[in-house]
Design a protein around this motif. Sequence first.
Motif, PDB file in Angstrom:
ATOM      1  N   THR A   1       0.858  -1.025   0.176  1.00 54.02           N
ATOM      2  CA  THR A   1       0.070   0.170  -0.160  1.00 54.02           C
ATOM      3  C   THR A   1       0.755   1.164  -0.076  1.00 54.02           C
ATOM      4  N   ASP A   2       1.900   1.216   0.663  1.00 54.27           N
ATOM      5  CA  ASP A   2       2.929   2.367   0.811  1.00 54.27           C
ATOM      6  C   ASP A   2       3.322   2.810  -0.600  1.00 54.27           C
ATOM      7  N   ALA A   3       4.004   1.645  -1.333  1.00 58.05           N
ATOM      8  CA  ALA A   3       4.457   1.864  -2.805  1.00 58.05           C
ATOM      9  C   ALA A   3       3.243   2.333  -3.382  1.00 58.05           C
ATOM     10  N   LEU A   4       2.213   1.846  -3.503  1.00 56.40           N
ATOM     11  CA  LEU A   4       1.133   2.301  -4.259  1.00 56.40           C
ATOM     12  C   LEU A   4       0.638   3.415  -4.052  1.00 56.40           C
ATOM     13  N   ASP A   5       0.836   4.072  -2.745  1.00 62.09           N
ATOM     14  CA  ASP A   5       0.502   5.603  -2.484  1.00 62.09           C
ATOM     15  C   ASP A   5       1.610   6.486  -3.062  1.00 62.09           C
ATOM     16  N   ARG A   6       2.681   6.037  -2.970  1.00 68.00           N
ATOM     17  CA  ARG A   6       3.773   6.721  -3.625  1.00 68.00           C
ATOM     18  C   ARG A   6       3.846   6.953  -5.190  1.00 68.00           C
ATOM     19  N   VAL A   7       3.516   5.664  -5.829  1.00 65.08           N
ATOM     20  CA  VAL A   7       3.300   5.694  -7.478  1.00 65.08           C
ATOM     21  C   VAL A   7       2.080   6.876  -7.532  1.00 65.08           C
ATOM     22  N   PHE A   8       0.968   6.521  -6.947  1.00 63.43           N
ATOM     23  CA  PHE A   8      -0.119   7.497  -7.235  1.00 63.43           C
ATOM     24  C   PHE A   8       0.042   8.956  -7.249  1.00 63.43           C
ATOM     25  N   ALA A   9       0.550   9.330  -6.010  1.00 53.80           N
ATOM     26  CA  ALA A   9       0.959  10.596  -5.727  1.00 53.80           C
ATOM     27  C   ALA A   9       1.972  11.046  -6.930  1.00 53.80           C
ATOM     28  N   SER A  10       3.087  10.498  -7.080  1.00 52.31           N
ATOM     29  CA  SER A  10       4.059  10.670  -8.046  1.00 52.31           C
ATOM     30  C   SER A  10       3.313  11.028  -9.495  1.00 52.31           C
ATOM     31  N   THR A  11       2.447   9.859  -9.873  1.00 51.73           N
ATOM     32  CA  THR A  11       1.923  10.126 -11.245  1.00 51.73           C
ATOM     33  C   THR A  11       1.099  11.651 -11.168  1.00 51.73           C
ATOM     34  N   THR A  12       0.322  11.557 -10.481  1.00 53.38           N
ATOM     35  CA  THR A  12      -0.542  12.851 -10.735  1.00 53.38           C
ATOM     36  C   THR A  12       0.587  14.170 -10.480  1.00 53.38           C
ATOM     37  N   ALA A  13       1.335  14.150  -9.508  1.00 55.28           N
ATOM     38  CA  ALA A  13       2.227  15.287  -9.422  1.00 55.28           C
ATOM     39  C   ALA A  13       3.291  15.407 -10.730  1.00 55.28           C
ATOM     40  N   THR A  14       3.646  14.416 -11.041  1.00 51.83           N
ATOM     41  CA  THR A  14       4.605  14.508 -12.385  1.00 51.83           C
ATOM     42  C   THR A  14       3.863  15.102 -13.449  1.00 51.83           C
ATOM     43  N   VAL A  15       2.705  14.492 -13.776  1.00 54.31           N
ATOM     44  CA  VAL A  15       2.031  14.732 -15.026  1.00 54.31           C
ATOM     45  C   VAL A  15       1.504  16.204 -14.926  1.00 54.31           C
ATOM     46  N   ARG A  16       0.973  16.591 -13.857  1.00 57.86           N
ATOM     47  CA  ARG A  16       0.328  17.886 -13.480  1.00 57.86           C
ATOM     48  C   ARG A  16       1.504  19.128 -13.697  1.00 57.86           C
ATOM     49  N   ASP A  17       2.637  18.826 -12.920  1.00 56.24           N
ATOM     50  CA  ASP A  17       3.224  19.695 -12.864  1.00 56.24           C
ATOM     51  C   ASP A  17       4.194  20.094 -14.147  1.00 56.24           C
ATOM     52  N   ALA A  18       4.322  19.129 -15.043  1.00 61.83           N
ATOM     53  CA  ALA A  18       4.961  19.111 -16.562  1.00 61.83           C
ATOM     54  C   ALA A  18       4.049  19.670 -17.360  1.00 61.83           C
ATOM     55  N   ILE A  19       2.626  19.600 -17.424  1.00 62.10           N
ATOM     56  CA  ILE A  19       1.703  20.360 -17.856  1.00 62.10           C
ATOM     57  C   ILE A  19       1.716  21.818 -17.488  1.00 62.10           C
ATOM     58  N   ALA A  20       1.932  22.275 -16.365  1.00 62.35           N
ATOM     59  CA  ALA A  20       1.992  23.604 -16.151  1.00 62.35           C
ATOM     60  C   ALA A  20       3.289  24.080 -16.516  1.00 62.35           C
ATOM     61  N   ALA A  21       4.567  23.344 -16.503  1.00 64.33           N
ATOM     62  CA  ALA A  21       5.699  23.911 -16.770  1.00 64.33           C
ATOM     63  C   ALA A  21       5.912  23.912 -18.370  1.00 64.33           C
ATOM     64  N   ARG A  22       4.962  23.221 -19.354  1.00 65.85           N
ATOM     65  CA  ARG A  22       5.125  23.489 -20.707  1.00 65.85           C
ATOM     66  C   ARG A  22       4.367  24.481 -21.257  1.00 65.85           C
TER      67      ARG A  22
END
Length: 277
Positions: free
Chosen positions: A200-221
């Motif tokens: 569960t801890d690893a899945l929590d990290r992947v979920f948080a990283s997925t949303t943050a990585t994609v959304r931050d990149a959209i804002a940056a581009r």
Amino acid sequence: MPESPEVQALAENLADRLAGRVLGEVDVVEFRTVKTRTRPPSSLADAAVTDVRRLGKHVDVVFGDDHLLVSLGRHGWMRWAGEPLAATADGDSAPPTLAVFDFGDGTTLEATDAGDWVSLGLSVVDDPAEVAAVAKLGPDPADADFTRDEFDRAVRGRRKQIKAILQEQESLSGIGNAYSDEILHAAKVSPVAHAAALDTDALDRVFASTTATVRDAIAARRGIPLHELKAAKVAAMRVHGRAGLSCPVCGDTIRDFRFGSTTAEYCPTCQTGGAEL
């Protein structure tokens, strides 16, 4: 391969330039790009653009009740005629133009493909869901209403490598090879770990990283000229394409390995307990 942050920037750029403009002549240079032969792009002549939006890695140019669905594939892109050309990865000339859309007043949009085989697709449809690749798209982590439940349905318990799932458009739309590397590095998860083996801890990290990585990149581009988007993406990568360089987190050497028909990059210290894949 274009991924959701760059495709979102592309769609927004097209929307800004094309809203209300009437399509004039269409010149299809490569007939294999046209996927709806009975409704070629030229059938949209004299229609005005009412919206442009992103659907996964696809661009939907809306002409009232009609849609020009641009499937970018592995090497497809779009550029404005007369603007600087972005060179290909090997430093050769810019990718060839496969279709030209003239909107008048010097506003000309070109569809390109840099691959050895044509991956760009152009479809004129009443509903984007008529295109099979769009109809089967999974939930998009860039959406503000993307939920943990949607993520779990796509990932939890599956006996498949987590990197492959992240790139599987039917599971989670918009993510490709580069951003899956970035997501898993930030989550400190091995790219070859099976989703079913993640706690569960690893899945929590992947979920948080997925949303943050994609959304931050959209804002940056957002707002970057089309011909500079690829370079901006490359410059922002922490591990993808950085094999042999130092990990920005721990200083270990970033490694790469063959993953299907492509390569993946990872940090042994951060992601695999020091093991080299």
